[in-house]
Scaffold this active site. Structure first.
Site, PDB file in Angstrom:
ATOM      1  N   GLU A  50     -13.421  12.708  12.850  1.00 50.34           N
ATOM      2  CA  GLU A  50     -12.735  13.229  11.611  1.00 50.34           C
ATOM      3  C   GLU A  50     -13.344  14.121  10.785  1.00 50.34           C
ATOM      4  OE1 GLU A  50     -11.324  10.308   8.695  1.00 50.34           O
ATOM      5  OE2 GLU A  50     -10.094   9.301  10.459  1.00 50.34           O
ATOM      6  N   ASP A  69      -7.678   4.516   8.783  1.00 49.05           N
ATOM      7  CA  ASP A  69      -8.829   4.263   8.018  1.00 49.05           C
ATOM      8  C   ASP A  69      -9.205   3.056   7.580  1.00 49.05           C
ATOM      9  OD1 ASP A  69      -9.893   6.777   9.161  1.00 49.05           O
ATOM     10  OD2 ASP A  69      -9.071   7.850   7.575  1.00 49.05           O
ATOM     11  N   HIS A 124       0.807  -1.231   0.030  1.00 51.05           N
ATOM     12  CA  HIS A 124      -0.002   0.144  -0.044  1.00 51.05           C
ATOM     13  C   HIS A 124       0.923   1.165   0.145  1.00 51.05           C
ATOM     14  CE1 HIS A 124      -4.198   1.243  -0.061  1.00 51.05           C
ATOM     15  NE2 HIS A 124      -3.714   2.219   0.927  1.00 51.05           N
TER      16      HIS A 124
END
Length: 517
Positions: free
Chosen positions: A268, A157, A96
């Site tokens: 958030e 997240d 990632h």
């Protein structure tokens, strides 16, 4: 004759030593290593790809380790080659990374997800924790811990990332205002250094290595195991979204919430510029407090700021939830017609991004370039930043979400390698853009990279005191500027734990076999 015989023996010994040295410095000497897993020298193309889809650097080999010993043996072998070898090593988790950070050009990429070892162990005592492999995915850790009614305190997240990957950066999400990043919630690690040593470390044992590796961008060692702090897991989550039209009010409410730590468990925000039918899109997952007013709200052509909140609860305490949430929301100054709420299981909330991933993969929109830009902005400069970036540089947010939320510096350990702004409160601003391949328009890679450059140039000209999160720089001088006064310590740690700069070459911080001055 005796002299000639002795001379010939010396010559033969010298030739034997030279041959052995040449062979050991040959990259293909990796084939001779005895490992429990295996090397692949042919199927290596996948290791030159990552989520960013902007860098493709082919390795010489990919190691699929079955044990920590495999990793140590490989690194120790390359370490013993000395400066005669250009081989480097990169640990690859779930691929990632964004800018080729987990790639090793003509080096060795270690596939951490194949690492086998002691099974994940959950300890359920007074101070619960989980012991997990560095190649374990956070989603799998969550599933295992939930069997015991427990869960890690701090998250990212997106949960389909490896433990070693996020701990090498920081690991930040909406829980960080209370618990700090993931690197603030680790008790102990097993690490393989750039010399091939396998060391255990914690605050009390090899503490300098412990703090070096946390947030260390893979520069000092490969995390092969970590002990992570846990807390009781809730059953359910009240998930809330509201909108603001004024940034100053939006930011002030966010700062109020992170100061009153007991009000919500997750905080958030994100920026929405020129989006049509925004609230109608929310209806597929959320329920409006006032459906009539919500249907009359128009988002077209406007810059709006969404505050996203979560309150954890158990089913046996649900009765008191409405009053508690209502009291907390009454202290905020959002647009009243935009209040949307829903209730979902805890695991569904935490794994929410994966739902989007599945949809994007089905449309062929996941494996595209992702020129993400993640910034940490001091609280005192966030209004200046918002005025310029959201008022002038950006014209819409159709290329991907823009996250923005504050965290408390007091929850970060300044002994780790993570670099953050100086102020007590700073904001994470994440431009999570996706580029359309071959497009030359505003959704193309070139346009987005130019936009990113304008944002970075503004931060520098305005002297905002910004720091990059998941940093990417091209030159040694830029890295020194990033670390600032901490560069000397970072550099010294490198010379201690990876003096030949074998590890994580894709970060482009150090080059192999340079002097660290």
């Amino acid at each position: 004759m005796l002299f000639i015989r002795s001379f010939m023996i010396l010559i033969l010994c010298y030739m034997t030593i030279r041959i052995n040295l040449c062979f050991s410095s040959n990259p293909y000497s990796l084939r001779t290593l005895s490992v429990d897993g295996h090397f692949s020298f042919d199927e290596v193309h996948h290791a030159a790809e990552d989520f960013g889809n902007m860098f493709q650097l082919l390795p010489l080999a990919v190691l699929y380790p079955k044990s920590v010993s495999d990793i140590a043996t490989t690194i120790r072998h390359i370490w013993k080659m000395g400066p005669n070898s250009e081989l480097t090593v990169a640990a690859r988790g779930h691929s990632h990374s964004l800018q080729g950070q987990a790639q090793a050009h003509q080096g060795v990429v270690i596939n951490m997800e194949s690492l086998q070892g002691p099974e994940m162990h959950v300890y359920t005592g007074n101070y619960p924790y989980v012991d997990a492999s560095g190649g374990e995915l956070w989603i799998d850790i969550l599933r295992e811990c939930l069997k015991y009614g427990l869960a890690p305190k701090s998250w990212t997240d997106y949960l389909h990332l490896t433990v070693g990957g996020t701990l090498s950066n920081a690991g930040v999400s909406g829980q960080a205002f209370r618990h700090g990043p993931q690197i603030s919630n680790v008790h102990h690690m097993e690490v393989v250094t750039g010399k091939g040593e396998v060391l255990n470390c914690s605050e009390k044992q090899n503490s300098d290595l412990f703090h070096s590796v946390l947030g260390g961008l893979g520069q000092f060692g490969i995390i092969t195991r970590a002990r992570i702090s846990l807390e009781p897991a809730p059953d359910m989550v009240r998930w809330i979204r509201v909108l603001y039209s004024d940034f100053t009010t939006f930011a002030a409410d966010q700062e109020h919430l992170i100061g009153a730590e007991t009000m919500f468990d997750y905080i958030e925000g994100f920026v929405i510029i020129n989006r049509t039918g925004l609230l109608n899109n929310w209806r597929s997952s959320f329920n409006p407090q006032d459906p009539v007013q919500a249907s009359q709200f128009h988002s077209d052509g406007r810059t709006l700021y969404c505050l996203e909140l979560a309150k954890y609860f158990n089913r046996d305490t649900a009765d008191a939830l409405n009053e508690e949430v209502g009291n907390s929301l009454s202290q905020l100054r959002y647009i009243t017609s935009t209040l949307f709420q829903t209730e979902v299981p805890y695991i569904e909330f935490l794994d929410r991004v994966h739902v989007s991933e599945v949809k994007l993969r089905a449309k062929g929109l996941w494996e595209v370039p992702h020129p993400w830009l993640n910034l940490l902005i001091p609280k005192s400069k966030i209004n200046d930043f918002a005025d310029e970036v959201f008022g002038n540089i950006l014209t819409d947010t159709s290329n991907g979400p823009i996250l923005i939320y504050p965290v408390n510096k007091s929850k970060w350990d300044n002994r780790t390698s993570a670099v953050i702004p100086e102020e007590d409160i700073f904001y994470l601003v994440a431009f999570l853009t996706s580029a359309v391949p071959s497009s030359t328009g505003t959704d193309g890679l070139e346009h987005i990279l130019t936009q990113n450059k304008r944002i970075l140039e503004f931060c520098e000209i305005a002297r905002l005191g910004m720091k990059q999160y998941l940093p990417h720089y091209s030159t040694h001088e830029e890295w020194k500027a990033h670390f600032g006064p901490r560069w000397e310590v970072f550099s010294q740690r490198k010379s201690t734990y990876d003096p030949m700069a074998i590890l994580a070459p894709g970060q482009r911080i150090f080059q192999k076999a340079i002097s660290f001055s």
